[in-house]
Design a protein around this motif. Structure first.
Motif, mmCIF file in Angstrom:
data_model
loop_
_atom_site.group_PDB
_atom_site.id
_atom_site.type_symbol
_atom_site.label_atom_id
_atom_site.label_comp_id
_atom_site.label_asym_id
_atom_site.label_seq_id
_atom_site.Cartn_x
_atom_site.Cartn_y
_atom_site.Cartn_z
ATOM 1 N N MET A 1 -6.135 36.854 28.702
ATOM 2 C CA MET A 1 -5.288 35.994 29.314
ATOM 3 C C MET A 1 -4.261 35.359 28.524
ATOM 4 O O MET A 1 -4.998 34.649 27.264
ATOM 5 C CB MET A 1 -6.269 34.923 30.188
ATOM 6 C CG MET A 1 -5.486 33.912 31.107
ATOM 7 S SD MET A 1 -6.292 32.926 31.934
ATOM 8 C CE MET A 1 -7.918 32.305 31.292
ATOM 9 N N GLN A 3 -1.244 32.475 26.890
ATOM 10 C CA GLN A 3 -0.593 31.473 27.432
ATOM 11 C C GLN A 3 0.482 30.946 26.528
ATOM 12 O O GLN A 3 0.666 31.331 25.377
ATOM 13 C CB GLN A 3 -1.718 30.254 27.659
ATOM 14 C CG GLN A 3 -2.275 29.773 26.347
ATOM 15 C CD GLN A 3 -3.296 28.732 26.617
ATOM 16 O OE1 GLN A 3 -3.772 28.327 27.497
ATOM 17 N NE2 GLN A 3 -3.360 27.848 25.592
ATOM 18 N N ASN A 158 1.754 35.806 39.420
ATOM 19 C CA ASN A 158 0.475 36.184 38.696
ATOM 20 C C ASN A 158 0.525 35.505 37.641
ATOM 21 O O ASN A 158 -0.153 35.447 36.653
ATOM 22 C CB ASN A 158 0.362 37.719 38.557
ATOM 23 C CG ASN A 158 1.453 38.084 37.333
ATOM 24 O OD1 ASN A 158 2.283 37.455 37.215
ATOM 25 N ND2 ASN A 158 1.222 39.193 36.809
ATOM 26 N N GLN A 159 1.338 34.263 37.390
ATOM 27 C CA GLN A 159 1.508 33.472 36.469
ATOM 28 C C GLN A 159 0.801 32.014 36.997
ATOM 29 O O GLN A 159 1.270 31.663 38.203
ATOM 30 C CB GLN A 159 2.549 33.214 35.592
ATOM 31 C CG GLN A 159 2.831 34.502 35.072
ATOM 32 C CD GLN A 159 4.517 34.418 34.347
ATOM 33 O OE1 GLN A 159 5.343 33.923 34.940
ATOM 34 N NE2 GLN A 159 4.520 34.796 33.258
ATOM 35 N N LYS A 160 0.266 31.147 36.142
ATOM 36 C CA LYS A 160 -0.059 29.667 36.515
ATOM 37 C C LYS A 160 0.554 28.728 35.790
ATOM 38 O O LYS A 160 0.579 29.027 34.443
ATOM 39 C CB LYS A 160 -1.678 29.639 36.716
ATOM 40 C CG LYS A 160 -2.087 28.350 36.938
ATOM 41 C CD LYS A 160 -3.534 28.205 36.903
ATOM 42 C CE LYS A 160 -4.051 26.790 37.155
ATOM 43 N NZ LYS A 160 -5.527 26.557 37.243
ATOM 44 N N LYS A 162 0.029 25.265 34.010
ATOM 45 C CA LYS A 162 -1.312 24.258 33.539
ATOM 46 C C LYS A 162 -0.594 23.107 32.992
ATOM 47 O O LYS A 162 -0.260 23.024 31.916
ATOM 48 C CB LYS A 162 -2.278 24.837 33.117
ATOM 49 C CG LYS A 162 -3.329 24.184 32.481
ATOM 50 C CD LYS A 162 -4.553 23.811 33.566
ATOM 51 C CE LYS A 162 -5.798 23.255 33.054
ATOM 52 N NZ LYS A 162 -5.858 21.994 33.121
ATOM 53 N N ILE A 177 0.368 30.301 32.006
ATOM 54 C CA ILE A 177 -0.687 31.219 31.665
ATOM 55 C C ILE A 177 -0.662 32.501 32.503
ATOM 56 O O ILE A 177 -0.489 32.411 33.724
ATOM 57 C CB ILE A 177 -2.059 30.440 32.057
ATOM 58 C CG1 ILE A 177 -2.070 29.165 31.094
ATOM 59 C CG2 ILE A 177 -3.282 31.499 31.992
ATOM 60 C CD1 ILE A 177 -3.197 28.298 31.481
ATOM 61 N N ASP A 178 -0.708 33.430 32.014
ATOM 62 C CA ASP A 178 -0.634 34.888 32.687
ATOM 63 C C ASP A 178 -2.275 35.309 33.270
ATOM 64 O O ASP A 178 -2.930 34.931 32.233
ATOM 65 C CB ASP A 178 -0.305 36.287 31.815
ATOM 66 C CG ASP A 178 1.110 36.187 31.415
ATOM 67 O OD1 ASP A 178 1.826 35.762 32.380
ATOM 68 O OD2 ASP A 178 1.511 36.303 30.266
ATOM 69 N N LYS A 179 -2.338 35.112 34.443
ATOM 70 C CA LYS A 179 -3.819 35.459 35.120
ATOM 71 C C LYS A 179 -4.299 36.899 34.888
ATOM 72 O O LYS A 179 -3.453 37.883 34.768
ATOM 73 C CB LYS A 179 -3.728 35.218 36.705
ATOM 74 C CG LYS A 179 -3.519 33.779 36.743
ATOM 75 C CD LYS A 179 -3.762 33.520 38.345
ATOM 76 C CE LYS A 179 -2.381 32.601 38.770
ATOM 77 N NZ LYS A 179 -2.727 32.332 40.387
#
Length: 179
Positions: A1, A3, A158-160, A162, A177-179
């Motif tokens: 993962m 970021q 598929n990215q978050k 945060k 963040i790449d999940k």
């Protein structure tokens, strides 16, 4: 993962001051306006903006509340884990007031739709606006846009995004963040 840092502490602070100044331009002394942070993560942003209004811009008596939307969401029954509701703290009248909903990230728009439904239990506001630190473009499920945005981010599903606040994660920052 992996970021990537989208905003560091200094950049978050600059954006918060800009957003606060934009609110002052549109709401003057806040005598007819209330701020409502959407639980759980919008609470930190709403608290910070209310503090800045008071401390840095000498606007007193800003009414600040926190709204829990847990059971107003259209997807609350889809999770396998038990729900943990937050608290709603609104100790003022919203009837005929201008409301500024505050949330950290605008993604699909479902949280805001839930907040619009939840606030009806407290009365009929005159006007509702939305302030968000991060606006994720291209991911809306509902036709909801912020009136005030800190930063617009192009993130794929598929990215978050945060958002960290010094009050609970020890730093002010925003990561992709790449999940």
């Amino acid at each position: 993962m992996s970021q990537k840092v989208l905003l560091n502490s200094k950049e978050v602070n600059i954006i918060l001051h800009r957003l606060t100044c934009q609110l002052i331009e549109n709401h003057d002394d806040f005598s007819e306006t209330v701020l409502i942070g959407i639980q759980p993560r919008g609470k930190f942003l709403a608290d910070r903006i209310a503090q800045m209004l008071n401390r840095d811009y000498k606007i007193k008596n800003v009414e600040l509340g926190h709204l829990d939307i847990t059971f107003f969401r259209d997807d609350f029954r889809r999770s396998e884990k038990p729900l943990e509701a937050n608290t709603t703290e609104i100790d003022f009248i919203v009837e005929n007031k201008n409301i500024v909903f505050i949330d950290d990230v605008l993604y699909t728009g479902r949280s805001i739709r839930s907040a619009l439904t939840a606030i009806q239990s407290f009365g009929r506001p005159n006007n509702i606006e939305l302030l968000t630190l991060i606006d994720r473009r291209f991911s809306r499920h509902l036709p909801i846009q912020p009136n005030y945005r800190g930063r617009q981010v192009d993130a794929i599903d598929n990215q978050k995004v945060k958002v960290n606040w010094v009050e609970n994660e020890g730093e002010d920052s925003v990561y992709l963040i790449d999940k």
